[in-house]
Design a protein around this motif. Structure first.
Motif, PDB file in Angstrom:
ATOM      1  N   PRO A   1       0.765  -1.253   0.068  1.00 51.09           N
ATOM      2  CA  PRO A   1      -0.022   0.207   0.035  1.00 51.09           C
ATOM      3  C   PRO A   1       0.988   1.204  -0.094  1.00 51.09           C
ATOM      4  O   PRO A   1       1.916   1.346   0.742  1.00 51.09           O
ATOM      5  N   GLY A   2       0.617   2.074  -0.788  1.00 52.07           N
ATOM      6  CA  GLY A   2       1.329   3.658  -1.060  1.00 52.07           C
ATOM      7  C   GLY A   2       2.223   3.332  -1.870  1.00 52.07           C
ATOM      8  O   GLY A   2       3.191   4.317  -1.955  1.00 52.07           O
ATOM      9  N   VAL A   3       3.037   2.160  -2.329  1.00 51.64           N
ATOM     10  CA  VAL A   3       4.235   2.193  -3.016  1.00 51.64           C
ATOM     11  C   VAL A   3       3.940   1.611  -4.524  1.00 51.64           C
ATOM     12  O   VAL A   3       3.349   0.362  -4.602  1.00 51.64           O
ATOM     13  N   MET A   4       4.299   2.317  -5.383  1.00 56.99           N
ATOM     14  CA  MET A   4       4.426   1.927  -6.862  1.00 56.99           C
ATOM     15  C   MET A   4       5.763   1.411  -7.364  1.00 56.99           C
ATOM     16  O   MET A   4       6.556   2.161  -7.207  1.00 56.99           O
ATOM     17  N   LYS A   5       5.753   0.131  -7.867  1.00 54.76           N
ATOM     18  CA  LYS A   5       6.838  -0.237  -8.460  1.00 54.76           C
ATOM     19  C   LYS A   5       6.664  -0.555 -10.046  1.00 54.76           C
ATOM     20  O   LYS A   5       5.751  -0.758 -10.330  1.00 54.76           O
ATOM     21  N   PHE A   6       7.846  -0.391 -10.804  1.00 56.19           N
ATOM     22  CA  PHE A   6       8.021  -0.300 -12.305  1.00 56.19           C
ATOM     23  C   PHE A   6       8.987  -1.366 -12.608  1.00 56.19           C
ATOM     24  O   PHE A   6      10.213  -1.573 -12.213  1.00 56.19           O
ATOM     25  N   ASP A   7       8.401  -2.283 -13.417  1.00 54.26           N
ATOM     26  CA  ASP A   7       9.364  -3.375 -13.918  1.00 54.26           C
ATOM     27  C   ASP A   7       9.309  -3.109 -15.571  1.00 54.26           C
ATOM     28  O   ASP A   7       8.529  -2.897 -16.129  1.00 54.26           O
ATOM     29  N   VAL A   8      10.612  -2.797 -15.705  1.00 57.85           N
ATOM     30  CA  VAL A   8      10.986  -2.089 -17.013  1.00 57.85           C
ATOM     31  C   VAL A   8      11.278  -3.275 -18.054  1.00 57.85           C
ATOM     32  O   VAL A   8      12.034  -3.972 -17.700  1.00 57.85           O
ATOM     33  N   TYR A   9      10.774  -3.202 -19.316  1.00 62.15           N
ATOM     34  CA  TYR A   9      10.966  -4.100 -20.228  1.00 62.15           C
ATOM     35  C   TYR A   9      11.747  -3.280 -21.290  1.00 62.15           C
ATOM     36  O   TYR A   9      12.500  -2.264 -21.418  1.00 62.15           O
ATOM     37  N   ALA A  10      11.633  -3.883 -22.697  1.00 62.83           N
ATOM     38  CA  ALA A  10      12.714  -3.325 -23.654  1.00 62.83           C
ATOM     39  C   ALA A  10      12.256  -2.287 -24.377  1.00 62.83           C
ATOM     40  O   ALA A  10      10.903  -1.882 -24.114  1.00 62.83           O
ATOM     41  N   ASN A  11      12.968  -1.738 -25.066  1.00 60.09           N
ATOM     42  CA  ASN A  11      13.029  -0.476 -26.011  1.00 60.09           C
ATOM     43  C   ASN A  11      12.097  -0.763 -27.094  1.00 60.09           C
ATOM     44  O   ASN A  11      12.541  -1.700 -27.896  1.00 60.09           O
TER      45      ASN A  11
END
Length: 407
Positions: free
Chosen positions: A345-355
């Protein structure tokens, strides 16, 4: 038979009274305009009896130093209203061509150039925009310093107020009578926000501000019981002690502390990003360790801006888009996909993929974009705080010196 004054006679008298009031100030009037779509802009007006008004405005360097003249009139098709009749600086905030001032395409920044009189006294006039509902506050200027007032406002906002973002850590806390308030002064959008806990519940307040000669004036005052904030003045920065001292409402000095730990956490902040399903924009990248645009995206002449498209495919798969000019001066887009999640709760995570998209031939821009991407993949994720209407600040959970803003 008793004489009964006709309504049109009363209106004519009122119009004459407003005209006399506007033209009676030797130093003119300082105007604080708050467009309907956010922000605040300071003006200096000089009205004469020939229905001409001379103005300067805190839009950019040119409008601060170059006087623009317009015709004006006071008419009452329904209620007495002030009309700026010919195109001038005040019209730029309503101009649908966004290059004039910014704002939204086809509708502008939400400004007005026709205003109804709300109330007036010899020193203060309050007006309301007839179309967009923007607020305009006119304050009688001191004739001894009126000529340089707006130039001083420009100096303060461009050289002093921006120091708010130079503290190493994002969080700013004000304590008043034992109550903690988390303060956000957003210099990009001219907004002022407050988070605080009251009776176990998180409270939030946001409004716009306009620049003063040595401070900021809020569009709406923040009020919590007997404590209120209408304006901050006399900013004194102490980066050694991580403190900012300001004069509150012209009465008392207070201290705002810069902290590495959040005074509050907005548990609903990340969810608001998902629910909006909109496109957020930024003209620069991360702030880090008190340095704005740490990866120097905006310093590259080919860089146009970055978009965060939440839920681009309507399944919580997002993407970051970077717009730039290629060697032929044609607009291009380079982007990468990412998946955002709220597992805490309150935390956003980003999993980054390809360009994807057209890879910039400008190696320095590509390097900056890749550094931005690496910074965004912070293992601990980001807290999300609202710093204005549809303006969001992402602050690293692991490192409070790392944050970026989209609006």
């Amino acid at each position: 038979m008793e004489n009964i004054e006709r309504p049109d006679t009363k209106i004519a008298e009122r119009i004459e009274w407003y005209t006399d009031l506007l033209t009676s100030s030797p130093g003119g009037w300082i105007g604080y305009l708050y467009p309907a779509f956010g922000g605040g802009v300071t003006f200096k007006f000089d009205f004469d009896k020939n229905q001409r008004v001379r103005m300067i405005a805190l839009l950019n360097t040119q409008t601060v130093h170059n006087v623009k003249e317009s015709s004006y009139s006071i008419r009452a098709p329904q209620v007495p209203s002030l009309y700026f009749d010919t195109y001038s600086y005040i019209h730029q905030l309503a101009d649908p061509i966004i290059t004039k001032y910014g704002g939204e395409r086809l509708v502008g920044a939400g400004g007005d150039f026709e205003f109804s009189f709300v109330n007036a006294s010899p020193d203060t006039i309050r007006l309301k925009g007839n179309f967009r509902g923007s607020d305009l506050l006119l304050v009688r200027a001191d004739p001894t310093g009126a000529e340089n007032y707006l130039r001083n406002v420009y100096t303060f906002t461009s050289q002093e107020l921006v120091k708010v973002d130079r503290f190493k850590d994002y969080y700013k806390k004000l304590n008043y009578n034992g109550q903690d308030y988390m303060i956000i002064i957003n210099v990009d959008k001219s907004t002022f926000s407050v988070y605080y806990n009251r009776s176990g519940k998180l409270q939030f307040f946001t409004t716009e501000f306009a620049g003063m000669e040595n401070g900021i004036l809020l569009r709406e005052p923040f009020v919590d019981g007997e404590f209120s904030i209408q304006r901050f003045e006399d900013f004194e920065f102490d980066f050694t002690q991580n403190q900012l001292q300001v004069l509150l409402n012209g009465k008392e000095k207070i201290v705002i502390n810069s902290l590495s730990v959040p005074p509050v956490i907005d548990l609903d902040g990340p969810a608001q990003i998902f629910s909006k399903y909109n496109r957020s924009f930024s003209t620069y990248g991360f702030n880090y360790d008190g340095q704005r645009d740490y990866h120097q995206l905006s310093s590259d002449p080919s860089f146009i801006g970055a978009h965060l498209r939440q839920r681009y495919y309507i399944n919580n798969l997002d993407r970051f888009e970077f717009y730039y000019y290629d060697n032929s001066n044609m607009e291009q887009m380079f982007y990468y996909n990412l998946r955002s999640s709220i597992n805490t709760p309150g935390v956003m995570k980003f999993d980054v993929y390809a360009n994807f998209g057209t890879v910039p031939s400008n190696s320095s821009l590509l390097t900056a974009v890749n550094k931005f991407k690496a910074f965004q993949g912070d293992a601990g994720g980001f807290y999300v705080f609202t710093s204005g209407n549809d303006v969001y600040d992402f602050v690293s959970v692991d490192d409070s010196k790392k944050w970026f803003r989209f609006y």
